[in-house]
Design a protein around this motif. Structure first.
Motif, mmCIF file in Angstrom:
data_model
loop_
_atom_site.group_PDB
_atom_site.id
_atom_site.type_symbol
_atom_site.label_atom_id
_atom_site.label_comp_id
_atom_site.label_asym_id
_atom_site.label_seq_id
_atom_site.Cartn_x
_atom_site.Cartn_y
_atom_site.Cartn_z
ATOM 1 N N HIS A 144 37.175 43.208 32.764
ATOM 2 C CA HIS A 144 36.678 43.260 31.389
ATOM 3 C C HIS A 144 37.814 43.166 30.373
ATOM 4 O O HIS A 144 37.628 42.643 29.270
ATOM 5 N N ASP A 145 38.985 43.673 30.712
ATOM 6 C CA ASP A 145 40.091 43.804 29.766
ATOM 7 C C ASP A 145 41.031 42.603 29.870
ATOM 8 O O ASP A 145 41.677 42.404 30.904
ATOM 9 N N ILE B 276 31.810 43.879 37.886
ATOM 10 C CA ILE B 276 30.407 43.712 38.262
ATOM 11 C C ILE B 276 30.094 44.667 39.407
ATOM 12 O O ILE B 276 31.003 45.205 40.059
ATOM 13 N N ALA B 277 28.810 44.880 39.649
ATOM 14 C CA ALA B 277 28.361 45.704 40.764
ATOM 15 C C ALA B 277 27.782 44.815 41.860
ATOM 16 O O ALA B 277 27.504 43.633 41.645
ATOM 17 N N SER C 54 43.708 41.266 33.213
ATOM 18 C CA SER C 54 42.947 40.377 34.092
ATOM 19 C C SER C 54 43.016 38.951 33.555
ATOM 20 O O SER C 54 43.361 38.723 32.393
ATOM 21 N N VAL C 55 42.658 38.002 34.397
ATOM 22 C CA VAL C 55 42.775 36.580 34.050
ATOM 23 C C VAL C 55 41.450 36.010 33.569
ATOM 24 O O VAL C 55 41.412 35.215 32.627
ATOM 25 N N VAL C 56 40.351 36.418 34.227
ATOM 26 C CA VAL C 56 39.026 35.896 33.881
ATOM 27 C C VAL C 56 38.064 37.048 33.664
ATOM 28 O O VAL C 56 38.305 38.184 34.099
ATOM 29 N N ASP C 57 36.930 36.743 33.005
ATOM 30 C CA ASP C 57 35.913 37.766 32.794
ATOM 31 C C ASP C 57 34.989 37.836 34.013
ATOM 32 O O ASP C 57 35.243 37.211 35.047
ATOM 33 N N SER C 58 33.916 38.576 33.891
ATOM 34 C CA SER C 58 33.046 38.822 35.038
ATOM 35 C C SER C 58 32.299 37.575 35.500
ATOM 36 O O SER C 58 31.714 37.579 36.587
#
Length: 533
Positions: free
Chosen positions: A478-479, A131-132, A483-487
């Motif tokens: 995102h991947d 995220i930004a 990673s464990v969780v999404d955005s």
């Protein structure tokens, strides 16, 4: 009690993130159960514990230790709960009780800088966030309103709306540092804090008690206990002394129940449509690893193999010295101001960025202990206490640590009183940090010279303290492969498991992690309410 053992959402952990998620959802009519492993203790008891404690510098001493919900203790000796697996020590301190660790924080509530979200793309180091800054900005403001935050508008983080209140009055020490350093190019700004400068949300204004850590005695400072009370008032059910030891899933990988022990090791099963894991960056991965099954032999949410990995904090070195004028630290908040000019820049390609924090903590106890150990007594002792307490000041940095795959939280071979494995920390520091530390020493020396500094005492070379800002062990991305969780904080592996914790932060940046974690948690709650309920 059967009607209380199922809900739309079960939140595991009643710290500031979990409680504010529960509060947000409960206000929308969602049924919420909060499971907290530790006991409920009121502010009056904690304040009395602090006043009566012989170890005033031990910020954990006022807080209860529960055999069924243990946490790390290092004074007067290490209780061994968090096993140190090396090569560097990581003596994390946190509290397992209703409200969590923000009971004894310094209330610094900074936003990240926009550039902190894409340091890999921008500087070639670390990781980019999914995220930004703009995605998080409205939730930053929501968090600031809930917590009552003030700060300097020129602190580098753009704002769509002003702070909810003006800063607490400037201390004399803060004023003199600002006035003397400005002509030499240093801008000293007020720290961004969740501390009332006026009556706000039913709580009084700061009256200058200089023990913000370990406890604000009047609740001018926001903490997770206030958030937990608000969640209950909004309709959430909070069960204390409920030690969650396993998450249960079905054949499709959905989480169907949380199992908890009470202090007598009686087990209870709690069901829900959705689960929010909101313990800290050590206890959350510990639970996911404990919940391993035949389908998920490496633990839940761990198809990437990164649960517990990328452990980060903010390592610090420091300088203590005597100024050439009496500043009398100890009047007002303990950590009122800082220098932020090295939080960002192209130098991040080469060395860690940092913020320089100017301490206003009372020096009376430390200088007295030092003088007694030196054998000073009588009239000379009184004279020197007076001089040193008025002139002694200290600086420290808050330094970014990049994510390192090998830094991690794992399960140890030790077990607690309920038979649950305790966590272990595998931790090391790299040359990127060391180069930042050396740059810090240069800045400290220059600042001390401007302040007429004498008796300069630098912290021990190569030995760095951490700041109890546990991040990175449940990184968002995102991947699903790294990673464990999404955005939005949803597990890649379990569609109804969300994580709200400092652990989801992919990088640590240069500021205390609480406000960012709360903003992310509120964003998670918003997404959960809109898409999963």
């Amino acid at each position: 009690m059967a009607d209380k053992l199922s809900a739309d959402v079960v939140v595991i952990g009643s710290g500031i993130c979990g409680s504010l998620v529960a509060h947000r959802l409960a206000k929308q009519g969602v049924s919420v159960i909060i499971l907290e492993s530790g006991p409920r203790v009121d502010r009056g008891t904690i304040t009395a514990n602090f006043r009566n404690s012989p170890r005033k510098k031990d910020f954990m001493s006022p807080y209860p230790f529960s055999a069924w919900s243990p946490h790390p203790i290092y004074k007067p000796e290490d209780n061994g709960y968090l096993v140190q697996a090396g090569p560097h020590p990581y003596p994390a301190e946190y509290i397992r009780m209703v409200g969590g660790t923000s009971w004894h924080w310094a209330a610094q509530a900074w936003r990240l800088l926009p550039n902190d979200f894409d340091i890999k793309t921008r500087y070639g180091v670390g990781r980019d966030w999914p995220i930004a800054y703009e995605d998080l900005e409205p939730f930053y403001y929501e968090a600031e309103v809930k917590m009552g935050v003030s700060g300097a508008p020129n602190n580098g983080s753009p704002r769509s709306k002003p702070f909810p209140m003006p800063p607490v009055a400037e201390s004399y020490l803060q004023q003199r540092f600002r006035e003397r350093l400005a002509p030499e190019g240093y801008e000293v700004i007020v720290n961004t804090t969740a501390r009332n400068s006026r009556n706000y949300d039913g709580r009084p204004a700061c009256c200058g008690n200089n023990n913000c850590m370990p406890i604000c005695p009047i609740d001018a400072q926001y903490h997770g206990g206030i958030a937990a009370n608000a969640a209950e008032e909004a309709g959430a059910t909070l069960i204390a002394n409920a030690v969650v030891y396993r998450l249960e899933h079905d054949d499709k990988g959905r989480i169907v129940a949380a199992h908890y022990y009470d202090p007598d090791k009686r087990s209870t099963r709690v069901t829900a449509k959705n689960f929010v894991l909101a313990a800290n960056g050590i206890e959350s991965p510990k639970l996911l690893l404990l919940s391993a099954s035949d389908k998920y032999p490496n633990g839940l949410a761990n198809s990437s193999g990164t649960v517990g990995r990328h452990l980060m904090d903010h390592p610090s070195n420091s300088l203590t010295f005597y100024t050439d004028e009496p500043l009398w630290p100890g009047r007002g908040p303990m950590s009122p101001a800082s220098i932020n000019s090295l939080r960002d820049g192209d130098f991040r390609r080469d060395h860690a960025p940092f913020r320089i924090d100017i301490s206003n903590a009372s020096a009376v106890q430390s200088v007295t202990e030092s003088l007694i150990s030196e054998g000073v007594y009588g009239i000379d002792l009184d004279r020197q206490i007076n001089y040193r307490a008025a002139h002694q000041v200290s600086l420290k940095n808050v330094m970014e640590q990049l994510p390192n795959y090998d830094n991690r939280i794992i399960l140890s071979d030790r077990k607690d009183a309920l038979g649950i494995p305790t966590p272990a920390a595998v931790y090391q520091l790299d040359d990127y940090i060391e180069r930042g530390m050396q740059r810090s020493l240069e800045e400290y020396t220059r600042i001390a010279k401007i302040m007429g500094g004498t008796g300069l005492r630098f912290s021990k070379p190569g030995v760095y303290s951490n700041n109890q800002h546990i991040t990175g062990t449940l990184s968002m991305g995102h991947d699903p492969r790294d990673s464990v969780v999404d955005s939005f904080g949803r597990s890649h592996d379990h569609e109804n498991l969300f994580i709200a914790s400092t652990g989801v932060m992919p990088t640590s940046a240069t500021v205390n992690s609480t406000l960012t974690a709360v903003a992310l948690a509120l964003r998670t709650a918003d997404h959960l309410a809109r898409t999963a309920l």
